[in-house]
Write a protein that holds these residues in place. Structure first.
Motif, short mmCIF file in Angstrom:
data_model
loop_
_atom_site.label_atom_id
_atom_site.label_comp_id
_atom_site.label_asym_id
_atom_site.label_seq_id
_atom_site.Cartn_x
_atom_site.Cartn_y
_atom_site.Cartn_z
N LYS A 190 9.45 -11.49 10.33
CA LYS A 190 9.61 -12.34 11.51
C LYS A 190 10.13 -13.73 11.15
CE LYS A 190 7.06 -14.08 15.50
NZ LYS A 190 5.78 -14.11 16.20
N LEU A 191 9.52 -14.33 10.12
CA LEU A 191 9.93 -15.69 9.73
C LEU A 191 11.38 -15.76 9.26
CD1 LEU A 191 6.75 -16.88 7.81
CD2 LEU A 191 7.62 -17.81 9.95
N LEU A 192 11.81 -14.74 8.51
CA LEU A 192 13.16 -14.75 7.96
C LEU A 192 14.16 -14.02 8.85
CD1 LEU A 192 12.43 -14.11 4.17
CD2 LEU A 192 12.72 -16.29 5.37
N ARG A 193 13.66 -13.42 9.94
CA ARG A 193 14.51 -12.62 10.85
C ARG A 193 15.30 -11.58 10.05
NH1 ARG A 193 15.65 -18.03 12.93
NH2 ARG A 193 14.32 -18.36 14.72
N LEU A 194 14.55 -10.80 9.29
CA LEU A 194 15.14 -9.83 8.37
C LEU A 194 14.50 -8.47 8.60
CD1 LEU A 194 17.12 -9.80 5.92
CD2 LEU A 194 15.16 -10.26 4.48
N LYS A 195 15.30 -7.42 8.72
CA LYS A 195 14.77 -6.08 8.95
C LYS A 195 14.27 -5.43 7.66
CE LYS A 195 17.35 -4.77 13.05
NZ LYS A 195 18.23 -3.77 13.66
N ARG A 196 15.02 -5.60 6.58
CA ARG A 196 14.68 -4.91 5.33
C ARG A 196 13.75 -5.77 4.48
NH1 ARG A 196 19.78 -2.27 2.59
NH2 ARG A 196 18.11 -1.29 1.43
N VAL A 197 12.48 -5.51 4.63
CA VAL A 197 11.44 -6.20 3.86
C VAL A 197 10.43 -5.13 3.44
CG1 VAL A 197 9.63 -7.96 3.90
CG2 VAL A 197 11.73 -8.33 5.20
N GLY A 198 10.02 -5.15 2.19
CA GLY A 198 9.04 -4.20 1.71
C GLY A 198 8.13 -4.84 0.68
N HIS A 199 7.01 -4.17 0.38
CA HIS A 199 6.08 -4.71 -0.61
C HIS A 199 5.88 -3.71 -1.74
CE1 HIS A 199 2.64 -2.22 0.64
NE2 HIS A 199 3.04 -2.44 1.88
N ALA A 200 5.39 -4.21 -2.87
CA ALA A 200 5.29 -3.39 -4.09
C ALA A 200 3.87 -2.92 -4.35
CB ALA A 200 5.81 -4.18 -5.28
N GLY A 201 3.10 -2.65 -3.33
CA GLY A 201 1.76 -2.12 -3.55
C GLY A 201 0.80 -2.65 -2.51
N THR A 202 -0.07 -1.79 -2.07
CA THR A 202 -1.03 -2.16 -1.03
C THR A 202 -2.25 -2.83 -1.63
OG1 THR A 202 -0.29 -0.29 0.29
CG2 THR A 202 -2.41 -1.24 0.86
N LEU A 203 -2.59 -3.97 -1.06
CA LEU A 203 -3.82 -4.67 -1.43
C LEU A 203 -4.80 -4.57 -0.26
CD1 LEU A 203 -2.48 -7.98 -3.04
CD2 LEU A 203 -3.47 -6.04 -4.21
N ASP A 204 -6.04 -4.37 -0.57
CA ASP A 204 -7.10 -4.34 0.43
C ASP A 204 -7.11 -5.68 1.16
OD1 ASP A 204 -10.12 -4.91 1.15
OD2 ASP A 204 -9.91 -2.74 0.95
N PRO A 205 -7.42 -5.70 2.45
CA PRO A 205 -7.47 -6.98 3.18
C PRO A 205 -8.39 -8.02 2.54
CG PRO A 205 -7.56 -5.18 4.73
CD PRO A 205 -7.65 -4.57 3.35
N ALA A 206 -9.46 -7.58 1.87
CA ALA A 206 -10.39 -8.53 1.25
C ALA A 206 -9.84 -9.10 -0.06
CB ALA A 206 -11.73 -7.87 1.00
N ALA A 207 -8.77 -8.50 -0.59
CA ALA A 207 -8.18 -8.98 -1.85
C ALA A 207 -7.19 -10.10 -1.57
CB ALA A 207 -7.47 -7.84 -2.56
N THR A 208 -7.15 -11.05 -2.49
CA THR A 208 -6.14 -12.11 -2.44
C THR A 208 -5.35 -12.03 -3.73
OG1 THR A 208 -7.63 -13.74 -3.44
CG2 THR A 208 -7.60 -13.64 -1.03
N GLY A 209 -4.17 -12.60 -3.72
CA GLY A 209 -3.38 -12.62 -4.94
C GLY A 209 -1.93 -12.30 -4.69
N VAL A 210 -1.19 -12.13 -5.76
CA VAL A 210 0.26 -11.95 -5.69
C VAL A 210 0.61 -10.57 -5.13
CG1 VAL A 210 2.41 -11.83 -7.01
CG2 VAL A 210 0.68 -13.54 -7.58
N LEU A 211 1.41 -10.59 -4.08
CA LEU A 211 1.96 -9.38 -3.49
C LEU A 211 3.48 -9.51 -3.56
CD1 LEU A 211 1.56 -6.73 -1.87
CD2 LEU A 211 1.73 -8.13 0.21
N PRO A 212 4.12 -8.75 -4.47
CA PRO A 212 5.59 -8.84 -4.56
C PRO A 212 6.23 -8.29 -3.28
CG PRO A 212 4.66 -7.82 -6.53
CD PRO A 212 3.57 -7.89 -5.50
N ILE A 213 7.10 -9.10 -2.68
CA ILE A 213 7.80 -8.73 -1.46
C ILE A 213 9.29 -8.67 -1.79
CG2 ILE A 213 8.38 -9.47 0.89
CD1 ILE A 213 5.51 -9.18 1.03
#
Length: 135
Positions: A26-49
């Protein structure tokens, strides 16, 4: 403006990995966005996008992950995490670092793990933590 490449996002507490992707999309107005692994909602830390054409590269990222955690010994909850109700609590004042290191040795190496009910693993398209919280 065309965005392509990787973004190392510091995932906030209580956000799903999908929430993060949706927000970046939404912020970048970009359709192709993905992540490199699911983190539990309670986890914080680096999420490669991955952004734009970089989403094709996600499959080539290393599979092995590393986690850093802070644990509280002597407390057991209904969900095995901070969100659950405490069901048992006992002091660990006499516990030594040597005893902790000895106990941790059994978790080194390749381990066949059974995921807990409160995890981000999907069953029939639903996250286990969502199913468990709904009973």
């Amino acid at each position: 403006m065309l965005f392509q490449g990787f973004l190392n996002l510091n995932k906030p507490f209580d956000w799903t990995s999908h929430d993060c992707v949706a927000r970046v999309r939404k912020l970048l107005r970009l359709k192709r966005v993905g992540h490199a692994g699911t983190l539990d909602p309670a986890a914080t830390g680096v999420l490669p996008i991955a952004l734009g054409k970089a989403t094709r590269l996600l499959q080539y990222l290393p599979e092995n992950k590393a986690y850093k955690a802070t644990i509280r010994l002597g407390v057991r909850t209904t969900t095995d995490d901070l969100e659950g109700e405490i069901i048992n609590s006992q002091p660990c004042a006499g516990l030594s670092l040597a005893e902790v290191k000895t106990a941790l040795a059994q978790f080194e190496g390749k381990i066949e793990q059974i995921p807990p009910n409160y995890s981000a693993i999907q069953v029939d398209g639903k996250r286990l933590y969502d199913l468990a919280r709904k009973g």
